[in-house]
Design an enzyme around this catalytic site. Sequence first.
Site, mmCIF file in Angstrom:
data_model
loop_
_atom_site.group_PDB
_atom_site.id
_atom_site.type_symbol
_atom_site.label_atom_id
_atom_site.label_comp_id
_atom_site.label_asym_id
_atom_site.label_seq_id
_atom_site.Cartn_x
_atom_site.Cartn_y
_atom_site.Cartn_z
ATOM 1 N N ASP A 1 0.787 -1.244 0.000
ATOM 2 C CA ASP A 1 0.000 0.000 0.000
ATOM 3 C C ASP A 1 0.816 1.289 0.000
ATOM 4 O O ASP A 1 0.474 2.253 0.713
ATOM 5 C CB ASP A 1 -0.963 0.009 1.201
ATOM 6 C CG ASP A 1 -2.007 -1.089 1.125
ATOM 7 O OD1 ASP A 1 -1.988 -1.878 0.166
ATOM 8 O OD2 ASP A 1 -2.839 -1.175 2.049
ATOM 9 N N ASP B 1 -4.828 -0.773 -1.992
ATOM 10 C CA ASP B 1 -6.246 -0.619 -1.682
ATOM 11 C C ASP B 1 -6.904 -0.107 -2.958
ATOM 12 O O ASP B 1 -6.396 0.837 -3.594
ATOM 13 C CB ASP B 1 -6.445 0.396 -0.555
ATOM 14 C CG ASP B 1 -6.542 -0.252 0.813
ATOM 15 O OD1 ASP B 1 -6.413 -1.489 0.905
ATOM 16 O OD2 ASP B 1 -6.747 0.482 1.801
ATOM 17 N N HIS C 1 -10.643 0.624 -3.624
ATOM 18 C CA HIS C 1 -12.015 0.599 -3.121
ATOM 19 C C HIS C 1 -13.029 1.203 -4.089
ATOM 20 O O HIS C 1 -12.724 2.183 -4.788
ATOM 21 C CB HIS C 1 -12.104 1.385 -1.809
ATOM 22 C CG HIS C 1 -11.289 0.822 -0.698
ATOM 23 N ND1 HIS C 1 -11.333 -0.505 -0.340
ATOM 24 C CD2 HIS C 1 -10.421 1.413 0.166
ATOM 25 C CE1 HIS C 1 -10.529 -0.703 0.688
ATOM 26 N NE2 HIS C 1 -9.961 0.437 1.013
ATOM 27 N N SER D 1 -16.483 0.994 4.795
ATOM 28 C CA SER D 1 -15.669 1.635 5.833
ATOM 29 C C SER D 1 -15.620 3.150 5.714
ATOM 30 O O SER D 1 -15.113 3.819 6.620
ATOM 31 C CB SER D 1 -14.235 1.096 5.781
ATOM 32 O OG SER D 1 -13.554 1.570 4.625
ATOM 33 N N HIS E 1 -10.787 7.007 0.750
ATOM 34 C CA HIS E 1 -9.388 6.871 0.339
ATOM 35 C C HIS E 1 -9.236 5.755 -0.688
ATOM 36 O O HIS E 1 -10.019 4.812 -0.730
ATOM 37 C CB HIS E 1 -8.480 6.580 1.531
ATOM 38 C CG HIS E 1 -8.746 5.249 2.192
ATOM 39 N ND1 HIS E 1 -9.778 5.068 3.083
ATOM 40 C CD2 HIS E 1 -8.129 4.036 2.080
ATOM 41 C CE1 HIS E 1 -9.800 3.813 3.499
ATOM 42 N NE2 HIS E 1 -8.800 3.159 2.904
ATOM 43 N N LYS F 1 -6.770 -4.903 -3.721
ATOM 44 C CA LYS F 1 -7.569 -5.514 -2.660
ATOM 45 C C LYS F 1 -8.646 -4.538 -2.189
ATOM 46 O O LYS F 1 -8.565 -3.344 -2.440
ATOM 47 C CB LYS F 1 -6.686 -5.928 -1.483
ATOM 48 C CG LYS F 1 -5.914 -4.785 -0.830
ATOM 49 C CD LYS F 1 -4.925 -5.326 0.190
ATOM 50 C CE LYS F 1 -4.054 -4.228 0.776
ATOM 51 N NZ LYS F 1 -4.755 -3.333 1.703
ATOM 52 N N GLU G 1 -14.034 -5.628 4.437
ATOM 53 C CA GLU G 1 -12.795 -4.934 4.780
ATOM 54 C C GLU G 1 -11.647 -5.887 4.489
ATOM 55 O O GLU G 1 -11.725 -7.090 4.774
ATOM 56 C CB GLU G 1 -12.789 -4.521 6.253
ATOM 57 C CG GLU G 1 -11.569 -3.725 6.676
ATOM 58 C CD GLU G 1 -11.399 -2.415 5.922
ATOM 59 O OE1 GLU G 1 -10.950 -2.475 4.749
ATOM 60 O OE2 GLU G 1 -11.693 -1.351 6.487
ATOM 61 N N ALA H 1 0.255 0.631 6.563
ATOM 62 C CA ALA H 1 0.814 1.078 7.817
ATOM 63 C C ALA H 1 1.164 -0.164 8.640
ATOM 64 O O ALA H 1 0.475 -1.182 8.574
ATOM 65 C CB ALA H 1 -0.184 1.951 8.581
ATOM 66 N N CYS I 1 -2.248 -2.762 7.676
ATOM 67 C CA CYS I 1 -2.143 -3.643 6.503
ATOM 68 C C CYS I 1 -0.849 -4.446 6.461
ATOM 69 O O CYS I 1 -0.852 -5.594 6.011
ATOM 70 C CB CYS I 1 -2.333 -2.826 5.230
ATOM 71 S SG CYS I 1 -4.020 -2.159 5.076
#
Length: 223
Positions: free
Chosen positions: A10, A50, A52, A58, A95, A120, A127, A165, A169
């Site tokens: 990420d 990520d 999304h 979330s 995000h 992902k 999540e 982080a 993740c």
Amino acid sequence: MTKSALLVVDMQEDFCPPHGALAVAGGRDIASPISRLLAMPFALTVATRDWHPIDHVSFDICNQPPNNKAFECSTMISNPQNAADSMAIPIWPVHCVQGTPGAEIIPEINISEVNRVIDKGQDKGREMFSPFADTFGNKSNAASFDLAAYLNENGISRVFVVGIAGEHCVRCTAIDAKKEGFEVYVVEEGVKCIDYGEDGWEATRRQFEKAGIRLVSIEGLEV
């Protein structure tokens, strides 16, 4: 011969200063050690993103006030494979929305040295901190391909993990890699965290030790 893979977790614009929606302090600073690792002769290198949908469960905009404050509130989700199973997940600012600049890997990371990118968190109702599985441990098309299968098909037995982080993740990626049967190392110079305290990175370090995941240095013999 033992074959190793590097997983870069990420390293996206939304997780890095100065404009990231969920920027981790110093996030861009680890691009240099990660680039150094990418230049090493790993058998495989994989970057995660990520990725999304705009209506991800979330996101603060997808939850009702007053219980939709990012970083303060949580929301309940159900296991899509077991309706009786549920959990609370944190609420985040919007995000890493698919196709937006914030979802792109930062230019300081030389993407040409990455063999494959796995997206992902593509399912709005799940999540997914780890590219291996969702928070319930399910594999699904919420990830763009089966990472464990890809590593196994290429004869990988050891996995080195870096990115953002550390207590979210990176932690989940390392733990899931261990569950999949890989020998797992986390390279500390290549990790940035939101919380370095007892409930953040320190708790993660203890979890790694319990799971048999080794924290190593880029200067160490393991690397």
